[in-house]
Write a protein that holds these residues in place. Structure first.
Motif, PDB file in Angstrom:
ATOM      1  N   MET A   1      14.233   2.478   1.402  1.00 56.79           N
ATOM      2  CA  MET A   1      13.081   1.633   1.107  1.00 56.79           C
ATOM      3  C   MET A   1      11.999   1.798   2.171  1.00 56.79           C
ATOM      4  O   MET A   1      10.823   1.894   1.861  1.00 56.79           O
ATOM      5  N   ARG A   2      12.425   1.819   3.453  1.00 55.79           N
ATOM      6  CA  ARG A   2      11.476   1.979   4.542  1.00 55.79           C
ATOM      7  C   ARG A   2      10.789   3.344   4.452  1.00 55.79           C
ATOM      8  O   ARG A   2       9.596   3.461   4.695  1.00 55.79           O
ATOM      9  N   MET A   3      11.575   4.389   4.052  1.00 58.24           N
ATOM     10  CA  MET A   3      11.031   5.741   3.902  1.00 58.24           C
ATOM     11  C   MET A   3       9.993   5.771   2.785  1.00 58.24           C
ATOM     12  O   MET A   3       8.938   6.388   2.923  1.00 58.24           O
ATOM     13  N   MET A   4      10.311   5.100   1.667  1.00 55.34           N
ATOM     14  CA  MET A   4       9.389   5.050   0.529  1.00 55.34           C
ATOM     15  C   MET A   4       8.077   4.381   0.935  1.00 55.34           C
ATOM     16  O   MET A   4       6.998   4.846   0.574  1.00 55.34           O
ATOM     17  N   ARG A   5       8.169   3.291   1.711  1.00 55.79           N
ATOM     18  CA  ARG A   5       6.977   2.587   2.166  1.00 55.79           C
ATOM     19  C   ARG A   5       6.139   3.492   3.071  1.00 55.79           C
ATOM     20  O   ARG A   5       4.921   3.523   2.967  1.00 55.79           O
ATOM     21  N   ALA A   6       6.795   4.253   3.929  1.00 52.97           N
ATOM     22  CA  ALA A   6       6.087   5.171   4.828  1.00 52.97           C
ATOM     23  C   ALA A   6       5.382   6.263   4.032  1.00 52.97           C
ATOM     24  O   ALA A   6       4.240   6.633   4.344  1.00 52.97           O
ATOM     25  N   VAL A   7       6.050   6.781   2.995  1.00 52.86           N
ATOM     26  CA  VAL A   7       5.439   7.821   2.156  1.00 52.86           C
ATOM     27  C   VAL A   7       4.215   7.262   1.426  1.00 52.86           C
ATOM     28  O   VAL A   7       3.161   7.899   1.369  1.00 52.86           O
ATOM     29  N   LEU A   8       4.347   6.053   0.881  1.00 45.63           N
ATOM     30  CA  LEU A   8       3.215   5.433   0.178  1.00 45.63           C
ATOM     31  C   LEU A   8       2.047   5.185   1.129  1.00 45.63           C
ATOM     32  O   LEU A   8       0.877   5.392   0.769  1.00 45.63           O
ATOM     33  N   LEU A   9       2.346   4.751   2.358  1.00 46.07           N
ATOM     34  CA  LEU A   9       1.285   4.532   3.342  1.00 46.07           C
ATOM     35  C   LEU A   9       0.598   5.848   3.676  1.00 46.07           C
ATOM     36  O   LEU A   9      -0.640   5.917   3.734  1.00 46.07           O
ATOM     37  N   LEU A  10       1.383   6.906   3.857  1.00 47.37           N
ATOM     38  CA  LEU A  10       0.809   8.224   4.151  1.00 47.37           C
ATOM     39  C   LEU A  10      -0.082   8.695   3.005  1.00 47.37           C
ATOM     40  O   LEU A  10      -1.197   9.189   3.228  1.00 47.37           O
ATOM     41  N   LEU A  11       0.391   8.535   1.780  1.00 48.68           N
ATOM     42  CA  LEU A  11      -0.413   8.938   0.616  1.00 48.68           C
ATOM     43  C   LEU A  11      -1.711   8.130   0.540  1.00 48.68           C
ATOM     44  O   LEU A  11      -2.773   8.678   0.229  1.00 48.68           O
ATOM     45  N   SER A  12      -1.636   6.835   0.838  1.00 50.89           N
ATOM     46  CA  SER A  12      -2.864   6.015   0.794  1.00 50.89           C
ATOM     47  C   SER A  12      -3.823   6.431   1.899  1.00 50.89           C
ATOM     48  O   SER A  12      -5.041   6.380   1.719  1.00 50.89           O
ATOM     49  N   VAL A  90      -8.704  -6.972   2.056  1.00 49.43           N
ATOM     50  CA  VAL A  90      -8.658  -6.827   0.596  1.00 49.43           C
ATOM     51  C   VAL A  90      -9.408  -5.550   0.202  1.00 49.43           C
ATOM     52  O   VAL A  90      -8.940  -4.784  -0.648  1.00 49.43           O
ATOM     53  N   HIS A  91     -10.541  -5.303   0.858  1.00 49.78           N
ATOM     54  CA  HIS A  91     -11.271  -4.064   0.564  1.00 49.78           C
ATOM     55  C   HIS A  91     -10.461  -2.828   0.971  1.00 49.78           C
ATOM     56  O   HIS A  91     -10.492  -1.808   0.281  1.00 49.78           O
ATOM     57  N   VAL A  92      -9.743  -2.904   2.092  1.00 46.86           N
ATOM     58  CA  VAL A  92      -8.874  -1.782   2.492  1.00 46.86           C
ATOM     59  C   VAL A  92      -7.854  -1.508   1.378  1.00 46.86           C
ATOM     60  O   VAL A  92      -7.633  -0.359   0.985  1.00 46.86           O
ATOM     61  N   ALA A  93      -7.245  -2.576   0.854  1.00 42.87           N
ATOM     62  CA  ALA A  93      -6.265  -2.413  -0.237  1.00 42.87           C
ATOM     63  C   ALA A  93      -6.947  -1.832  -1.480  1.00 42.87           C
ATOM     64  O   ALA A  93      -6.346  -1.021  -2.199  1.00 42.87           O
ATOM     65  N   GLN A  94      -8.199  -2.208  -1.734  1.00 41.37           N
ATOM     66  CA  GLN A  94      -8.931  -1.641  -2.871  1.00 41.37           C
ATOM     67  C   GLN A  94      -9.166  -0.146  -2.660  1.00 41.37           C
ATOM     68  O   GLN A  94      -9.029   0.648  -3.589  1.00 41.37           O
ATOM     69  N   TYR A  95      -9.524   0.243  -1.427  1.00 46.68           N
ATOM     70  CA  TYR A  95      -9.665   1.681  -1.120  1.00 46.68           C
ATOM     71  C   TYR A  95      -8.342   2.394  -1.356  1.00 46.68           C
ATOM     72  O   TYR A  95      -8.318   3.514  -1.854  1.00 46.68           O
ATOM     73  N   GLU A  96      -7.227   1.759  -0.988  1.00 45.43           N
ATOM     74  CA  GLU A  96      -5.919   2.399  -1.165  1.00 45.43           C
ATOM     75  C   GLU A  96      -5.613   2.603  -2.649  1.00 45.43           C
ATOM     76  O   GLU A  96      -4.928   3.552  -3.007  1.00 45.43           O
ATOM     77  N   ARG A  97      -6.084   1.706  -3.502  1.00 45.88           N
ATOM     78  CA  ARG A  97      -5.878   1.863  -4.950  1.00 45.88           C
ATOM     79  C   ARG A  97      -6.841   2.883  -5.547  1.00 45.88           C
ATOM     80  O   ARG A  97      -6.454   3.695  -6.373  1.00 45.88           O
ATOM     81  N   TRP A  98      -8.110   2.831  -5.122  1.00 44.45           N
ATOM     82  CA  TRP A  98      -9.155   3.634  -5.757  1.00 44.45           C
ATOM     83  C   TRP A  98      -9.457   4.935  -5.016  1.00 44.45           C
ATOM     84  O   TRP A  98     -10.051   5.850  -5.597  1.00 44.45           O
ATOM     85  N   GLY A  99      -9.121   5.023  -3.733  1.00 46.59           N
ATOM     86  CA  GLY A  99      -9.337   6.226  -2.944  1.00 46.59           C
ATOM     87  C   GLY A  99     -10.775   6.694  -2.960  1.00 46.59           C
ATOM     88  O   GLY A  99     -11.699   5.901  -2.782  1.00 46.59           O
ATOM     89  N   LEU A 100     -10.945   7.978  -3.224  1.00 47.66           N
ATOM     90  CA  LEU A 100     -12.280   8.577  -3.262  1.00 47.66           C
ATOM     91  C   LEU A 100     -13.206   7.882  -4.252  1.00 47.66           C
ATOM     92  O   LEU A 100     -14.416   7.888  -4.092  1.00 47.66           O
ATOM     93  N   LEU A 101     -12.620   7.296  -5.294  1.00 49.12           N
ATOM     94  CA  LEU A 101     -13.424   6.696  -6.364  1.00 49.12           C
ATOM     95  C   LEU A 101     -13.925   5.299  -6.030  1.00 49.12           C
ATOM     96  O   LEU A 101     -14.705   4.735  -6.787  1.00 49.12           O
ATOM     97  N   PHE A 102     -13.464   4.726  -4.905  1.00 47.28           N
ATOM     98  CA  PHE A 102     -13.820   3.334  -4.631  1.00 47.28           C
ATOM     99  C   PHE A 102     -15.332   3.124  -4.522  1.00 47.28           C
ATOM    100  O   PHE A 102     -15.884   2.244  -5.186  1.00 47.28           O
TER     101      PHE A 102
END
Ligand SMILES: [Zn+2]
Length: 138
Positions: A1-12, A90-102
């Motif tokens: 679970m911790r590894m999955m969270r780290a991968v998701l953080l890296l991807l974001s 909250v905006h940081v989390a929005q960037y993580e969802r939308w990325g380049l498109l934010f």
């Protein structure tokens, strides 16, 4: 679970990197002109120096106290960072969802709202989410 969270953080981090890089450049200009910087969790916060002038010129009434670009937050003062942290996260989390498109999505919403006679900032769904979450966390 911790590894999955780290991968998701890296991807974001990768997904938001172009906006984070822009925020880093602008933030470092702030530091080079007398401002400060610190890391808070996964966010780099910058304040002062040229950022004070830059944010005063933001195209909303009276300018902006703070602005999020990817995983960076730029603010006029350290106090503004403390006061706006929940909102900007909250905006940081929005960037993580939308990325380049934010930014295109945010600006597109603003233009669409303005064309329909609504307020491009206060009626913007990205701002409404940020203010609603900020209010819920108080
Ligand atoms: Zn906002």
């Amino acid at each position: 679970m911790r590894m999955m969270r780290a991968v998701l953080l890296l991807l974001s981090m990768i997904w938001t990197l172009p906006w984070t890089a822009l925020g880093l450049v602008i933030g470092l200009v702030g530091v080079a002109t007398g401002g400060g910087a610190k890391r808070v969790g996964r966010v780099l916060e910058f304040h002062g120096g040229a950022l004070t002038w830059l944010l005063t010129c933001a195209p909303i009434a009276g300018g902006a106290c703070a602005l999020t670009l990817g995983h960076t937050v730029l603010a006029r003062t350290a106090g503004d960072l403390d006061r706006t942290r929940e909102h900007e996260l909250v905006h940081v989390a929005q960037y993580e969802r939308w990325g380049l498109l934010f930014v295109p999505a945010y600006l597109g919403c603003s233009v669409w709202l303005w064309l329909r006679g609504k307020h491009p900032y206060w009626d913007n769904p990205f701002e409404r989410e940020a203010y609603n979450r900020e209010f819920l966390n108080q």
